[in-house]
Design a protein around this motif. Structure first.
Motif, short mmCIF file in Angstrom:
data_model
loop_
_atom_site.label_atom_id
_atom_site.label_comp_id
_atom_site.label_asym_id
_atom_site.label_seq_id
_atom_site.Cartn_x
_atom_site.Cartn_y
_atom_site.Cartn_z
N LEU A 228 39.82 34.14 44.06
CA LEU A 228 38.39 34.00 43.79
C LEU A 228 38.12 32.55 43.43
CD1 LEU A 228 37.82 37.17 41.55
CD2 LEU A 228 37.75 36.99 44.05
N ASP A 229 37.18 31.92 44.14
CA ASP A 229 36.94 30.49 43.94
C ASP A 229 35.44 30.21 43.93
OD1 ASP A 229 37.26 27.76 43.71
OD2 ASP A 229 37.77 27.44 45.82
N SER A 230 34.80 30.60 42.84
CA SER A 230 33.37 30.37 42.65
C SER A 230 33.15 29.79 41.26
CB SER A 230 32.59 31.68 42.83
OG SER A 230 31.20 31.46 42.73
N PRO A 231 33.63 28.57 41.02
CA PRO A 231 33.61 28.02 39.66
C PRO A 231 32.22 27.83 39.08
CG PRO A 231 34.20 26.32 41.26
CD PRO A 231 34.22 27.63 41.99
N ALA A 232 31.21 27.67 39.94
CA ALA A 232 29.86 27.42 39.44
C ALA A 232 29.35 28.56 38.58
CB ALA A 232 28.90 27.16 40.60
N ASN A 233 29.81 29.79 38.86
CA ASN A 233 29.35 30.94 38.06
C ASN A 233 30.52 31.72 37.46
OD1 ASN A 233 30.41 32.27 40.25
ND2 ASN A 233 28.54 33.37 40.80
N ARG A 234 31.66 31.05 37.31
CA ARG A 234 32.85 31.65 36.70
C ARG A 234 33.30 32.90 37.47
NH1 ARG A 234 32.39 33.10 30.93
NH2 ARG A 234 30.38 33.95 31.52
N ASN A 235 33.28 32.79 38.80
CA ASN A 235 33.73 33.87 39.67
C ASN A 235 32.95 35.17 39.41
OD1 ASN A 235 35.72 32.33 41.02
ND2 ASN A 235 37.11 32.63 39.30
N ALA A 236 31.69 35.03 39.09
CA ALA A 236 30.85 36.21 38.86
C ALA A 236 30.62 36.97 40.17
CB ALA A 236 29.51 35.80 38.25
N THR B 269 40.69 30.82 40.57
CA THR B 269 40.70 29.44 40.12
C THR B 269 40.03 29.37 38.75
OG1 THR B 269 38.59 28.97 41.18
CG2 THR B 269 40.58 28.57 42.49
N GLY B 270 40.26 28.26 38.04
CA GLY B 270 39.54 28.03 36.79
C GLY B 270 40.02 28.90 35.65
N THR B 271 39.24 28.92 34.59
CA THR B 271 39.62 29.61 33.35
C THR B 271 39.06 31.01 33.24
OG1 THR B 271 37.71 28.65 32.19
CG2 THR B 271 39.78 27.41 32.10
N THR B 272 38.39 31.50 34.29
CA THR B 272 37.82 32.85 34.26
C THR B 272 38.21 33.60 35.52
OG1 THR B 272 35.93 32.09 32.95
CG2 THR B 272 35.70 34.19 34.08
N PHE B 273 38.82 34.76 35.34
CA PHE B 273 39.14 35.63 36.48
C PHE B 273 37.85 36.13 37.11
CE2 PHE B 273 39.82 40.04 37.97
CZ PHE B 273 40.77 39.81 38.96
N VAL C 8 47.37 46.52 45.42
CA VAL C 8 46.70 45.28 45.03
C VAL C 8 47.13 44.95 43.60
CG1 VAL C 8 44.49 44.12 44.69
CG2 VAL C 8 44.74 45.83 46.51
N VAL C 9 47.63 43.73 43.42
CA VAL C 9 48.16 43.28 42.14
C VAL C 9 47.23 42.19 41.59
CG1 VAL C 9 50.12 42.18 40.97
CG2 VAL C 9 50.52 43.74 42.92
N ALA C 10 46.69 42.41 40.42
CA ALA C 10 45.84 41.40 39.78
C ALA C 10 46.72 40.42 39.01
CB ALA C 10 44.84 42.04 38.84
N ARG C 11 46.43 39.13 39.18
CA ARG C 11 47.12 38.06 38.45
C ARG C 11 46.06 37.29 37.67
NH1 ARG C 11 47.34 32.71 38.98
NH2 ARG C 11 49.20 31.57 38.26
N VAL C 12 46.08 37.41 36.35
CA VAL C 12 45.02 36.89 35.49
C VAL C 12 45.58 35.84 34.54
CG1 VAL C 12 43.28 37.50 33.76
CG2 VAL C 12 43.81 39.10 35.60
N THR C 13 44.95 34.67 34.52
CA THR C 13 45.33 33.65 33.56
C THR C 13 44.14 33.18 32.73
OG1 THR C 13 45.01 31.87 35.17
CG2 THR C 13 47.22 32.83 35.01
N LEU D 187 36.07 43.43 34.63
CA LEU D 187 37.07 44.38 34.16
C LEU D 187 37.18 45.58 35.10
CD1 LEU D 187 36.16 43.94 30.46
CD2 LEU D 187 38.47 43.65 31.35
N GLY D 188 36.09 45.92 35.78
CA GLY D 188 36.18 46.96 36.79
C GLY D 188 37.01 46.52 37.96
N LEU D 189 36.83 45.26 38.36
CA LEU D 189 37.63 44.70 39.44
C LEU D 189 39.11 44.67 39.05
CD1 LEU D 189 37.51 43.38 42.25
CD2 LEU D 189 37.12 41.19 41.09
N LEU D 190 39.39 44.28 37.83
CA LEU D 190 40.76 44.28 37.33
C LEU D 190 41.32 45.70 37.27
CD1 LEU D 190 43.16 42.84 35.92
CD2 LEU D 190 41.91 43.09 33.77
#
Length: 245
Positions: free
Chosen positions: A18-26, A56-60, A89-94, A102-105
């Motif tokens: 997921l690479d939408s940093p402008a809205n924190r991957n919303a 990407t970034g600080t928000t999954f 499907v494996v979620a990798r969260v940092t 959280l539903g997506l996770l």
């Protein structure tokens, strides 16, 4: 418009970032659409044993994009597609995960996170409810913990997320922790993975099929309400909503 989801191939594994940093991957209409398309492509590839969903970034994922939200029906379709995908499907969260993120996770088959990740169901503080995301989450979460965190919007860490069933595992080095997971998927047969996922994801698929229409309608009603307008406006204006005590 640039793609908001990037796919990368490794041996037997497709990583979707997921690479939408402008809205924190919303969960905007564009991001949900790109993710659904990327999932379909990976599902059709016979060489793919599993998928990793990361960011990407600080928000999954920050949850619904409050300025340009995905239609609830499209988000429901995304959850159904992940739950029904014949590949794990494996979620990798940092980073941080909020609300709809959280539903997506939760719909992922395996979820791993690093120590700087954090979690919160923020819907009640916006005049909303975790309606659609409750379907993949309630079959997985400890019921008492689900009631607490759904209602209070408290933040919690990766250790607590693992304790209540939101995460499969957490570690200081999430990639090292995922190595045996991905190695196991690479050694598995496509038929074996598909049949086993059908078993393990059955409660989530059943919830989505049984309650999807009703909870999607509830979500739309809540978003259109006066309290939600006040809650969302207060969030943008960085103030407490009128009902806050």
């Amino acid at each position: 418009m640039p793609a908001l989801v990037h796919a990368a191939q490794a041996t037997g594994v497709t990583t979707l970032t997921l690479d939408s940093p402008a809205n924190r991957n919303a969960l905007s209409e564009a991001l949900v659409g790109d993710l659904r398309a990327a999932l379909a492509t990976a599902a059709a590839d016979p060489e793919v044993r599993g998928l990793v969903l990361t960011h990407t970034g600080t928000t999954f994922c920050a949850g619904a994009d409050l300025k340009s939200p995905s239609a609830p029906a499209d988000f429901l379709a995304l959850l159904r597609e992940i739950a029904g995908l014949p590949k794990p499907v494996v979620a990798r969260v940092t980073g941080h995960v909020r609300a709809g993120g959280l539903g997506l996770l939760g719909v992922c088959d395996i979820a791993a996170a690093g120590p700087r990740s954090s979690y919160a169901f923020t819907e009640t503080h916006l005049g909303l409810a975790p309606a659609v995301i409750s379907m993949p989450l309630l079959p997985r979460l400890d019921p008492r913990a689900a009631a607490r965190y759904f209602l209070t919007a408290e933040h919690f860490d990766a250790a607590e997320a693992a304790r209540i069933g939101l995460l499969t595992l957490h570690a200081d080095d999430v990639d090292e922790a995922l190595e045996p997971v991905l190695a196991g998927l690479r050694k598995a047969s496509p038929q074996g993975l598909a049949a086993t996922k059908a078993l393990t994801a059955a409660p989530v698929r059943e919830a989505l099929d049984r309650d999807g229409a009703r909870l999607t309608e509830l979500s739309a009603e809540l978003f259109a309400s006066a309290e939600a307008r006040e809650g969302i406006t207060a969030r943008f204006e960085r103030r407490d909503p009128s009902w806050s005590l």
